[in-house]
Design a protein around this motif. Structure first.
Motif, PDB file in Angstrom:
ATOM      1  N   ARG A   1       0.106   1.885   1.954  1.00 21.94           N
ATOM      2  CA  ARG A   1      -1.481   2.291   1.471  1.00 21.94           C
ATOM      3  C   ARG A   1      -2.747   1.426   1.970  1.00 21.94           C
ATOM      4  O   ARG A   1      -3.707   2.341   1.949  1.00 21.94           O
ATOM      5  CB  ARG A   1      -0.997   2.525  -0.296  1.00 21.94           C
ATOM      6  CG  ARG A   1      -0.139   3.617  -0.943  1.00 21.94           C
ATOM      7  CD  ARG A   1      -0.965   3.993  -2.031  1.00 21.94           C
ATOM      8  NE  ARG A   1      -0.156   3.047  -3.076  1.00 21.94           N
ATOM      9  CZ  ARG A   1       1.299   3.135  -3.084  1.00 21.94           C
ATOM     10  NH1 ARG A   1       2.193   3.588  -3.108  1.00 21.94           N
ATOM     11  NH2 ARG A   1       1.947   2.082  -3.930  1.00 21.94           N
ATOM     12  N   GLU A   2      -2.380   0.467   1.551  1.00 20.28           N
ATOM     13  CA  GLU A   2      -3.317  -0.635   1.353  1.00 20.28           C
ATOM     14  C   GLU A   2      -3.360  -2.113   2.889  1.00 20.28           C
ATOM     15  O   GLU A   2      -2.901  -2.737   1.899  1.00 20.28           O
ATOM     16  CB  GLU A   2      -3.966  -0.968   0.613  1.00 20.28           C
ATOM     17  CG  GLU A   2      -5.265  -1.885  -0.150  1.00 20.28           C
ATOM     18  CD  GLU A   2      -6.379  -2.231  -0.639  1.00 20.28           C
ATOM     19  OE1 GLU A   2      -7.284  -2.961  -0.811  1.00 20.28           O
ATOM     20  OE2 GLU A   2      -5.993  -1.710  -1.762  1.00 20.28           O
ATOM     21  N   PRO A   3      -3.430  -1.806   3.584  1.00 16.47           N
ATOM     22  CA  PRO A   3      -3.062  -3.082   4.647  1.00 16.47           C
ATOM     23  C   PRO A   3      -3.689  -4.219   4.501  1.00 16.47           C
ATOM     24  O   PRO A   3      -4.343  -4.208   4.188  1.00 16.47           O
ATOM     25  CB  PRO A   3      -3.221  -2.737   5.712  1.00 16.47           C
ATOM     26  CG  PRO A   3      -2.843  -1.179   5.995  1.00 16.47           C
ATOM     27  CD  PRO A   3      -3.462  -0.845   4.682  1.00 16.47           C
ATOM     28  N   GLY A   4      -2.816  -5.529   4.156  1.00 17.82           N
ATOM     29  CA  GLY A   4      -2.672  -7.079   4.806  1.00 17.82           C
ATOM     30  C   GLY A   4      -2.973  -6.762   3.006  1.00 17.82           C
ATOM     31  O   GLY A   4      -4.257  -8.162   2.695  1.00 17.82           O
ATOM     32  N   SER A   5      -3.180  -6.175   1.961  1.00 18.15           N
ATOM     33  CA  SER A   5      -3.275  -5.961   0.152  1.00 18.15           C
ATOM     34  C   SER A   5      -2.103  -7.059  -0.300  1.00 18.15           C
ATOM     35  O   SER A   5      -2.130  -7.341  -0.891  1.00 18.15           O
ATOM     36  CB  SER A   5      -3.606  -4.839   0.098  1.00 18.15           C
ATOM     37  OG  SER A   5      -1.921  -4.051   0.183  1.00 18.15           O
ATOM     38  N   GLN A   6      -0.742  -7.347   0.275  1.00 18.40           N
ATOM     39  CA  GLN A   6       0.064  -8.030  -0.264  1.00 18.40           C
ATOM     40  C   GLN A   6       0.437  -9.659   0.101  1.00 18.40           C
ATOM     41  O   GLN A   6       0.164  -9.679   1.443  1.00 18.40           O
ATOM     42  CB  GLN A   6       1.559  -6.958  -0.347  1.00 18.40           C
ATOM     43  CG  GLN A   6       1.236  -5.687  -0.801  1.00 18.40           C
ATOM     44  CD  GLN A   6       1.036  -5.911  -1.939  1.00 18.40           C
ATOM     45  OE1 GLN A   6       1.234  -5.997  -2.875  1.00 18.40           O
ATOM     46  NE2 GLN A   6      -0.171  -4.806  -2.018  1.00 18.40           N
ATOM     47  N   GLU A   7       0.872 -10.495  -0.517  1.00 23.57           N
ATOM     48  CA  GLU A   7       1.629 -11.818  -0.024  1.00 23.57           C
ATOM     49  C   GLU A   7       2.272 -11.772   0.656  1.00 23.57           C
ATOM     50  O   GLU A   7       3.662 -11.099   0.493  1.00 23.57           O
ATOM     51  CB  GLU A   7       1.744 -12.622  -1.528  1.00 23.57           C
ATOM     52  CG  GLU A   7       0.214 -12.900  -2.240  1.00 23.57           C
ATOM     53  CD  GLU A   7      -0.554 -14.043  -1.839  1.00 23.57           C
ATOM     54  OE1 GLU A   7       0.126 -14.845  -1.153  1.00 23.57           O
ATOM     55  OE2 GLU A   7      -1.944 -13.968  -1.579  1.00 23.57           O
ATOM     56  N   ARG A   8       2.368 -12.576   1.686  1.00 27.30           N
ATOM     57  CA  ARG A   8       3.754 -12.492   2.367  1.00 27.30           C
ATOM     58  C   ARG A   8       4.957 -13.741   2.308  1.00 27.30           C
ATOM     59  O   ARG A   8       3.877 -14.946   1.480  1.00 27.30           O
ATOM     60  CB  ARG A   8       3.118 -12.945   4.056  1.00 27.30           C
ATOM     61  CG  ARG A   8       3.154 -11.654   5.091  1.00 27.30           C
ATOM     62  CD  ARG A   8       1.487 -10.699   4.171  1.00 27.30           C
ATOM     63  NE  ARG A   8       1.766  -9.360   5.746  1.00 27.30           N
ATOM     64  CZ  ARG A   8       1.094  -8.187   5.110  1.00 27.30           C
ATOM     65  NH1 ARG A   8       0.537  -8.863   3.859  1.00 27.30           N
ATOM     66  NH2 ARG A   8       0.772  -7.653   6.459  1.00 27.30           N
TER      67      ARG A   8
ATOM     68  N   LYS B   1      10.418  -6.415  -0.672  1.00 23.75           N
ATOM     69  CA  LYS B   1      11.161  -5.296  -0.169  1.00 23.75           C
ATOM     70  C   LYS B   1      10.137  -4.149  -0.826  1.00 23.75           C
ATOM     71  O   LYS B   1       9.351  -3.038  -0.621  1.00 23.75           O
ATOM     72  CB  LYS B   1      11.986  -5.115  -0.668  1.00 23.75           C
ATOM     73  CG  LYS B   1      13.001  -3.797   0.218  1.00 23.75           C
ATOM     74  CD  LYS B   1      14.475  -3.902   0.246  1.00 23.75           C
ATOM     75  CE  LYS B   1      14.746  -2.575   0.342  1.00 23.75           C
ATOM     76  NZ  LYS B   1      16.566  -2.932   0.792  1.00 23.75           N
ATOM     77  N   ASP B   2      10.100  -4.268  -2.792  1.00 29.38           N
ATOM     78  CA  ASP B   2       9.251  -4.384  -3.160  1.00 29.38           C
ATOM     79  C   ASP B   2       8.144  -4.055  -3.203  1.00 29.38           C
ATOM     80  O   ASP B   2       7.016  -3.075  -3.516  1.00 29.38           O
ATOM     81  CB  ASP B   2       9.638  -4.581  -4.574  1.00 29.38           C
ATOM     82  CG  ASP B   2       9.335  -6.271  -4.687  1.00 29.38           C
ATOM     83  OD1 ASP B   2       9.445  -6.751  -4.292  1.00 29.38           O
ATOM     84  OD2 ASP B   2       8.863  -6.500  -6.404  1.00 29.38           O
ATOM     85  N   LYS B   3       7.021  -4.387  -1.994  1.00 30.58           N
ATOM     86  CA  LYS B   3       5.743  -4.272  -1.713  1.00 30.58           C
ATOM     87  C   LYS B   3       5.327  -3.291  -0.441  1.00 30.58           C
ATOM     88  O   LYS B   3       4.064  -3.219  -0.531  1.00 30.58           O
ATOM     89  CB  LYS B   3       5.255  -5.440  -2.096  1.00 30.58           C
ATOM     90  CG  LYS B   3       5.317  -6.609  -4.109  1.00 30.58           C
ATOM     91  CD  LYS B   3       3.984  -6.498  -4.656  1.00 30.58           C
ATOM     92  CE  LYS B   3       4.706  -7.308  -5.856  1.00 30.58           C
ATOM     93  NZ  LYS B   3       4.005  -6.250  -6.990  1.00 30.58           N
ATOM     94  N   VAL B   4       6.303  -2.893   0.053  1.00 36.11           N
ATOM     95  CA  VAL B   4       6.564  -2.619   1.185  1.00 36.11           C
ATOM     96  C   VAL B   4       5.626  -1.406   0.774  1.00 36.11           C
ATOM     97  O   VAL B   4       4.789  -0.917   1.929  1.00 36.11           O
ATOM     98  CB  VAL B   4       7.583  -1.749   1.556  1.00 36.11           C
ATOM     99  CG1 VAL B   4       7.685  -1.358   3.332  1.00 36.11           C
ATOM    100  CG2 VAL B   4       8.160  -3.596   2.260  1.00 36.11           C
TER     101      VAL B   4
END
Length: 67
Positions: A27-34, A19-22
């Motif tokens: 802003r940059e799709p695919g940039s955050q860990e799942r 939630k804190d990385k949404v």
């Protein structure tokens, strides 16, 4: 993939962005860990993964198999 205690690869039901990385993900799709959520193993997806790996072993020549 999630590794079980015995080293088996398990397919979870779904992956989600914390939630804190949404906002960063928008802003940059695919940039955050799942993170894996839901049932694990998700039996339908797990059966497709196993079937695919078995087909790969049968259809790939022995000297060119990649794991």
């Amino acid at each position: 993939m999630v590794l079980s205690e015995d080293g088996a690869r398990l397919v979870p039901e779904l992956y989600a962005v914390p939630k804190d990385k949404v906002a960063e993900e928008y802003r940059e799709p695919g940039s955050q860990e799942r993170v894996a959520l839901g049932r694990c193993p998700f039996l339908w997806a797990q059966s497709l993964y196993i079937t695919g790996k078995l087909l790969q072993e049968v259809l790939t020549p022995a000297n060119s198999q990649r794991r």
